[in-house]
Structures are given as C-alpha cells and as structure tokens.
Design a protein around this motif. Structure first.
Motif, PDB file in Angstrom:
ATOM      1  N   ALA A   9       1.040  -1.604  -0.278  1.00  0.00           N
ATOM      2  CA  ALA A   9       0.339  -0.337   0.007  1.00  0.00           C
ATOM      3  C   ALA A   9       1.036   1.256  -0.024  1.00  0.00           C
ATOM      4  CB  ALA A   9      -1.162  -0.003   1.272  1.00  0.00           C
ATOM      5  N   VAL A  10       1.967   0.986   0.185  1.00  0.00           N
ATOM      6  CA  VAL A  10       2.469   2.344   0.929  1.00  0.00           C
ATOM      7  C   VAL A  10       3.577   2.751  -0.514  1.00  0.00           C
ATOM      8  CG1 VAL A  10       4.975   3.376   1.829  1.00  0.00           C
ATOM      9  CG2 VAL A  10       2.699   2.640   3.011  1.00  0.00           C
ATOM     10  N   LEU A  11       4.099   1.488  -0.952  1.00  0.00           N
ATOM     11  CA  LEU A  11       4.358   1.281  -2.483  1.00  0.00           C
ATOM     12  C   LEU A  11       3.608   2.090  -3.391  1.00  0.00           C
ATOM     13  CD1 LEU A  11       6.485  -1.594  -2.336  1.00  0.00           C
ATOM     14  CD2 LEU A  11       7.593   1.013  -2.494  1.00  0.00           C
ATOM     15  N   GLY A  12       2.245   1.594  -3.435  1.00  0.00           N
ATOM     16  CA  GLY A  12       0.981   2.406  -4.147  1.00  0.00           C
ATOM     17  C   GLY A  12       1.223   4.398  -4.170  1.00  0.00           C
ATOM     18  N   ARG A  13       1.941   4.528  -2.865  1.00  0.00           N
ATOM     19  CA  ARG A  13       1.752   5.883  -2.035  1.00  0.00           C
ATOM     20  C   ARG A  13       2.518   6.883  -2.870  1.00  0.00           C
ATOM     21  NH1 ARG A  13      -0.942   3.923   2.041  1.00  0.00           N
ATOM     22  NH2 ARG A  13       1.073   5.097   2.968  1.00  0.00           N
ATOM     23  N   GLN A  14       3.646   6.347  -2.600  1.00  0.00           N
ATOM     24  CA  GLN A  14       5.065   6.695  -2.540  1.00  0.00           C
ATOM     25  C   GLN A  14       5.715   5.991  -3.718  1.00  0.00           C
ATOM     26  OE1 GLN A  14       6.456   6.740   1.852  1.00  0.00           O
ATOM     27  NE2 GLN A  14       4.310   7.506   2.090  1.00  0.00           N
ATOM     28  N   HIS A  15       7.181   6.567  -3.753  1.00  0.00           N
ATOM     29  CA  HIS A  15       8.688   6.009  -4.506  1.00  0.00           C
ATOM     30  C   HIS A  15       9.543   6.300  -3.927  1.00  0.00           C
ATOM     31  CE1 HIS A  15      11.338   5.404  -7.896  1.00  0.00           C
ATOM     32  NE2 HIS A  15      10.302   4.734  -8.517  1.00  0.00           N
ATOM     33  N   PRO A  16      10.052   5.108  -3.059  1.00  0.00           N
ATOM     34  CA  PRO A  16      11.428   5.365  -1.925  1.00  0.00           C
ATOM     35  C   PRO A  16      12.365   5.353  -2.997  1.00  0.00           C
ATOM     36  CG  PRO A  16      10.115   3.568  -1.480  1.00  0.00           C
ATOM     37  CD  PRO A  16       9.739   3.726  -2.072  1.00  0.00           C
ATOM     38  N   ASP A  17      13.655   5.514  -2.591  1.00  0.00           N
ATOM     39  CA  ASP A  17      14.894   5.625  -3.487  1.00  0.00           C
ATOM     40  C   ASP A  17      15.707   4.361  -3.251  1.00  0.00           C
ATOM     41  OD1 ASP A  17      14.646   7.696  -4.203  1.00  0.00           O
ATOM     42  OD2 ASP A  17      15.723   8.676  -2.276  1.00  0.00           O
ATOM     43  N   LEU A  18      15.745   3.534  -1.903  1.00  0.00           N
ATOM     44  CA  LEU A  18      15.961   2.637  -1.628  1.00  0.00           C
ATOM     45  C   LEU A  18      14.835   1.658  -0.444  1.00  0.00           C
ATOM     46  CD1 LEU A  18      19.339   1.420  -1.007  1.00  0.00           C
ATOM     47  CD2 LEU A  18      17.707   1.357   0.808  1.00  0.00           C
ATOM     48  N   VAL A  19      14.692   0.455  -0.996  1.00  0.00           N
ATOM     49  CA  VAL A  19      13.568  -0.319   0.614  1.00  0.00           C
ATOM     50  C   VAL A  19      14.583  -0.732   0.770  1.00  0.00           C
ATOM     51  CG1 VAL A  19      11.596  -2.079   0.186  1.00  0.00           C
ATOM     52  CG2 VAL A  19      11.609  -0.024  -0.801  1.00  0.00           C
ATOM     53  N   LEU A  20      14.404  -1.667   2.520  1.00  0.00           N
ATOM     54  CA  LEU A  20      14.656  -2.535   3.105  1.00  0.00           C
ATOM     55  C   LEU A  20      13.553  -3.203   3.407  1.00  0.00           C
ATOM     56  CD1 LEU A  20      16.972  -0.226   5.854  1.00  0.00           C
ATOM     57  CD2 LEU A  20      17.892  -1.332   3.972  1.00  0.00           C
ATOM     58  N   MET A  21      14.354  -4.614   3.182  1.00  0.00           N
ATOM     59  CA  MET A  21      12.988  -5.425   2.842  1.00  0.00           C
ATOM     60  C   MET A  21      12.829  -6.541   3.421  1.00  0.00           C
ATOM     61  SD  MET A  21       9.762  -5.910   1.522  1.00  0.00           S
ATOM     62  CE  MET A  21      10.351  -5.071  -0.097  1.00  0.00           C
ATOM     63  N   ASP A  22      12.379  -6.973   4.688  1.00  0.00           N
ATOM     64  CA  ASP A  22      12.109  -8.024   5.700  1.00  0.00           C
ATOM     65  C   ASP A  22      11.724  -9.048   4.920  1.00  0.00           C
ATOM     66  OD1 ASP A  22      12.688 -10.133   7.753  1.00  0.00           O
ATOM     67  OD2 ASP A  22      12.127  -8.573   9.212  1.00  0.00           O
ATOM     68  N   VAL A  23      13.174 -10.637   4.908  1.00  0.00           N
ATOM     69  CA  VAL A  23      12.336 -11.528   3.867  1.00  0.00           C
ATOM     70  C   VAL A  23      11.066 -12.237   5.289  1.00  0.00           C
ATOM     71  CG1 VAL A  23      13.121 -13.941   3.453  1.00  0.00           C
ATOM     72  CG2 VAL A  23      14.591 -12.602   3.237  1.00  0.00           C
ATOM     73  N   ALA A  24      11.020 -12.604   6.134  1.00  0.00           N
ATOM     74  CA  ALA A  24       9.723 -13.108   6.955  1.00  0.00           C
ATOM     75  C   ALA A  24       8.863 -11.881   7.366  1.00  0.00           C
ATOM     76  CB  ALA A  24      10.241 -13.689   8.270  1.00  0.00           C
ATOM     77  N   LEU A  25       8.377 -11.894   6.938  1.00  0.00           N
ATOM     78  CA  LEU A  25       6.962 -10.991   7.067  1.00  0.00           C
ATOM     79  C   LEU A  25       5.505 -11.752   7.407  1.00  0.00           C
ATOM     80  CD1 LEU A  25       7.128  -8.334   3.923  1.00  0.00           C
ATOM     81  CD2 LEU A  25       7.919  -8.001   6.501  1.00  0.00           C
ATOM     82  N   PRO A  26       4.509 -11.117   8.408  1.00  0.00           N
ATOM     83  CA  PRO A  26       3.764 -12.015   8.851  1.00  0.00           C
ATOM     84  C   PRO A  26       2.519 -12.571   8.015  1.00  0.00           C
ATOM     85  CG  PRO A  26       4.150 -10.332  10.304  1.00  0.00           C
ATOM     86  CD  PRO A  26       4.875  -9.262   8.984  1.00  0.00           C
ATOM     87  N   ASP A  27       2.420 -12.128   6.799  1.00  0.00           N
ATOM     88  CA  ASP A  27       1.438 -11.525   6.261  1.00  0.00           C
ATOM     89  C   ASP A  27       1.776 -12.636   4.767  1.00  0.00           C
ATOM     90  OD1 ASP A  27       2.076  -9.351   5.467  1.00  0.00           O
ATOM     91  OD2 ASP A  27       0.405  -8.455   4.762  1.00  0.00           O
ATOM     92  N   PHE A  28       2.912 -11.803   4.057  1.00  0.00           N
ATOM     93  CA  PHE A  28       4.092 -11.966   2.916  1.00  0.00           C
ATOM     94  C   PHE A  28       4.765 -12.150   2.727  1.00  0.00           C
ATOM     95  CE2 PHE A  28       0.205  -8.918   0.751  1.00  0.00           C
ATOM     96  CZ  PHE A  28      -0.661 -10.038  -0.319  1.00  0.00           C
ATOM     97  N   ASN A  29       6.185 -13.120   2.224  1.00  0.00           N
ATOM     98  CA  ASN A  29       7.387 -13.353   2.152  1.00  0.00           C
ATOM     99  C   ASN A  29       7.696 -12.106   1.740  1.00  0.00           C
ATOM    100  OD1 ASN A  29      10.015 -13.877   0.342  1.00  0.00           O
ATOM    101  ND2 ASN A  29       9.554 -16.011   1.782  1.00  0.00           N
TER     102      ASN A  29
END
Length: 91
Positions: A9-29
């Motif tokens: 949802a955030v990515l639908g509204r914003q365009h960050p310069d970089l994303v720190l992505m956790d592999v293990a999220l509660p709902d999606f990988n």
C-alpha cells in the motif's frame, strides 16, 4: 511497514529511493513482495536490500533472483548497513 500488505500500500503511494525488505513478514514473504515490485515498471528501478535472520543459501539465492541488490543477515552491524545503503543510493 510492518506487514507485506502495508508495504504494498505504501509503495502504491510513494516511490522510495531504496527499500530495506525483511524476508519474513507476517502475511507475505519479502521475496514475493520483491518480485511484485520488480514486475511493476514504476517500482522496478528501486534497489532492494533484503534483511533476514536466516543465512541459508536458498534464501539468499531466492532474494537475489527476485531482484534484490544486496542482503544483510541479522544481527548486522550498523556501519555495514549504512555502507550498503550509501553504495546502492549512489548507483
């Protein structure tokens, strides 16, 4: 974002310069969210650094195959994180 749906949802509204992505999220990988980002022309150019508590080779390979540019295993050194962020923002 604390969950994958919120991140999307955030990515639908914003365009960050970089994303720190956790592999293990509660709902999606995090690898799946990375794939979705790379499939979107609007988000495909955003560098993604994966963060995980798992250092198995298969997690690393799946992350890089999905489109991540780098990888950090928890716990990580703050200076290493800052170096990776600086490096990927410079490209």
């Amino acid at each position: 974002a604390h969950i994958g749906a919120e991140a999307l949802a955030v990515l639908g509204r914003q365009h960050p310069d970089l994303v720190l992505m956790d592999v293990a999220l509660p709902d999606f990988n995090g690898v799946e969210i990375t794939r979705r980002m790379k499939a979107s022309p609007r988000l495909a150019n955003i560098p993604i650094v994966m963060i995980t508590g798992h250092s198995e080779r298969q997690v690393l390979e799946a992350s890089l195959k999905a489109g991540a540019v780098d990888f950090l295993v928890k716990p990580f050194d703050r200076e290493v994180l800052l170096q990776k962020i600086t490096h990927h923002l410079a490209h």
